[in-house]
Design a protein around this motif. Structure first.
Motif, PDB file in Angstrom:
ATOM      1  N   GLN A 235     -75.260  78.092 -37.236  1.00  0.00           N
ATOM      2  CA  GLN A 235     -74.150  77.441 -37.800  1.00  0.00           C
ATOM      3  C   GLN A 235     -74.449  75.934 -38.161  1.00  0.00           C
ATOM      4  N   THR A 239     -73.664  74.312 -41.877  1.00  0.00           N
ATOM      5  CA  THR A 239     -72.545  73.551 -42.392  1.00  0.00           C
ATOM      6  C   THR A 239     -72.995  72.032 -42.833  1.00  0.00           C
ATOM      7  N   TYR A 249     -66.111  76.061 -40.453  1.00  0.00           N
ATOM      8  CA  TYR A 249     -66.706  77.270 -39.864  1.00  0.00           C
ATOM      9  C   TYR A 249     -65.793  77.758 -38.769  1.00  0.00           C
ATOM     10  N   ILE A 303     -68.564  78.201 -46.826  1.00  0.00           N
ATOM     11  CA  ILE A 303     -68.655  79.016 -45.730  1.00  0.00           C
ATOM     12  C   ILE A 303     -67.464  80.045 -45.789  1.00  0.00           C
TER      13      ILE A 303
END
Length: 404
Positions: A235, A239, A249, A303
């Protein structure tokens, strides 16, 4: 039958299925990850070594599920549940108490096998097999155990670790599960197995792994778990590459857990109303739109789209998948069919971190990976159309459940 009536009339068996899926959270990656740092300190290994051992025991657990999962077609569910519960508790004790690396890793493997593997397999098999025309709603209710576990257990573990310690947190949760499970085993009437042990001696009548229909359908059912596994583990890179904030997130991940709740309930209702064979053609559409939105918009919107779209479809997938497996091979063979599906998904999600990691290491932008996932989704949808069309043409072979 409405959800309210289903809960009123079949709450005992629904409670068993829900508890099995909820108990499986103890072996899920998000839960074990909460203890990653104290576990590595306890085992005196590095994070990289822990990740390698974790992948290894996960792959081994997948093979064992493939072997043990079909036995739920002829082993009484109460006996199956007791054996899995004993294995889960033994795994917790070995992992938290053993000073030897091999024994502690064996404990971790038992937690993964009996938690993520066999407990979840038990819950979804019972919900898909014992409720006849209401199986979609039953699977939807049972599948709520996963998002509720993510929502409730994460802050609870954080408090218990500070208050008691990481070992004591495991022991307390295990003790609560023992008490609840023993209460259900004593007070609720459990169903019987649909087959006798001799029915599968020799060559089994149902062998999904040797059926072309299974392999045409499998990629469609695997693409979402594979994609979400890569998103969860990487992640930070996602991002950065999409130009989103890290805080976004964290909020969107909570939103994903919430989105799974209506996804499961709506998916269960629509499966019973429209049929999983029809819904199977379109249930991935929200995630496909989420991938398109992420690629087109980027930033925080990307996201949120991925998490909310993924959450909705994750919630719908179990009712749809169970309905399709029953349509293809009948409810009396659901244990064998689900074992093949569960093992395949475990293998794929065990290998996907390595594939994502290699591609990111050579400089691949995360947006390109998402584009690849969209292409994989479209390709798997096209591949599955032959199986879905065949299923639509045939009458469902599901048996009406025996009330017990």
């Amino acid at each position: 039958m409405s959800y309210r009536r289903l809960l009123r009339e079949r709450r005992g068996l629904l409670g068993i299925a829900f508890l099995a899926v909820f108990s499986g959270n103890l072996g899920q990656s998000f839960f074990v990850g909460l203890f990653q740092r104290p576990l590595t300190q306890h085992l005196e290994i590095g994070a990289g070594t822990f990740g390698t051992l974790y992948s290894l025991v996960s792959l081994v657990a997948g093979f064992i599920v493939l072997r043990l999962g079909p036995s739920l077609d002829w082993v009484p569910p109460r006996r199956f549940a007791l054996a899995v519960l004993i294995g889960l508790i033994a795994g917790v004790l070995l992992m938290t108490l053993s000073p030897w690396l091999v024994a502690a890793v064996l404990g971790l493997g038992l937690v993964r096998l009996c938690g993520q593997g066999l407990m979840v397999h038990l819950g979804f098999t019972l919900a898909g097999r014992e409720f006849g025309d209401q199986r979609g709603q039953a699977v939807g209710v049972a599948s709520l155990g996963m998002p509720l576990g993510e929502i409730l257990l994460t802050p609870l573990v954080a408090l218990l670790v500070v208050w008691l310690g990481w070992r004591e947190a495991w022991w307390l949760l295990a003790l609560v599960l023992i008490v609840v499970w023993l209460s259900l085993m004593a007070r609720i009437s459990w169903p019987t197995a649909p087959q006798s042990p001799t029915d599968d001696i020799g060559t089994p009548a149902v062998r999904p792994l040797r059926d072309a229909r299974f392999w045409r359908l499998l990629p469609l059912l695997m693409v979402l778990p594979v994609t979400m596994t890569g998103i969860f583990l990487y992640q930070a890179q996602m991002t950065d590459d999409l130009g989103a904030a890290a805080a976004t997130y964290a909020l969107a991940l909570a939103g994903k857990g919430v989105a799974r709740l209506p996804g499961a309930l709506m998916g269960g209702h629509w499966v019973d109303r429209l049929g999983g064979r029809r819904l199977g053609r379109w249930y991935q559409l929200p995630f496909a739109l989420a991938l398109v939105t992420a690629l087109a918009m980027g930033g925080d919107i990307a996201i949120w789209a991925l998490m909310l779209g993924g959450g909705l479809v994750v919630g719908m997938q179990e009712p749809v998948a169970n309905s399709l497996l029953v349509s293809l091979w009948g409810s009396e063979h659901l244990g064998r069919a689900r074992a093949a599906l569960s093992a395949s998904i475990v293998f794929a999600t065990g290998l996907s971190p390595a594939v994502f990691g290699i591609l990111l290491d050579v400089g691949t932008d995360f947006a390109i990976l998402l584009g690849g996932m969209l292409a994989l989704l479209v390709g798997s949808w096209l591949l599955a159309q032959g199986t879905l069309a065949e299923v639509l043409r045939q009458p469902s072979p599901a048996k009406r459940p025996r009330l017990s």
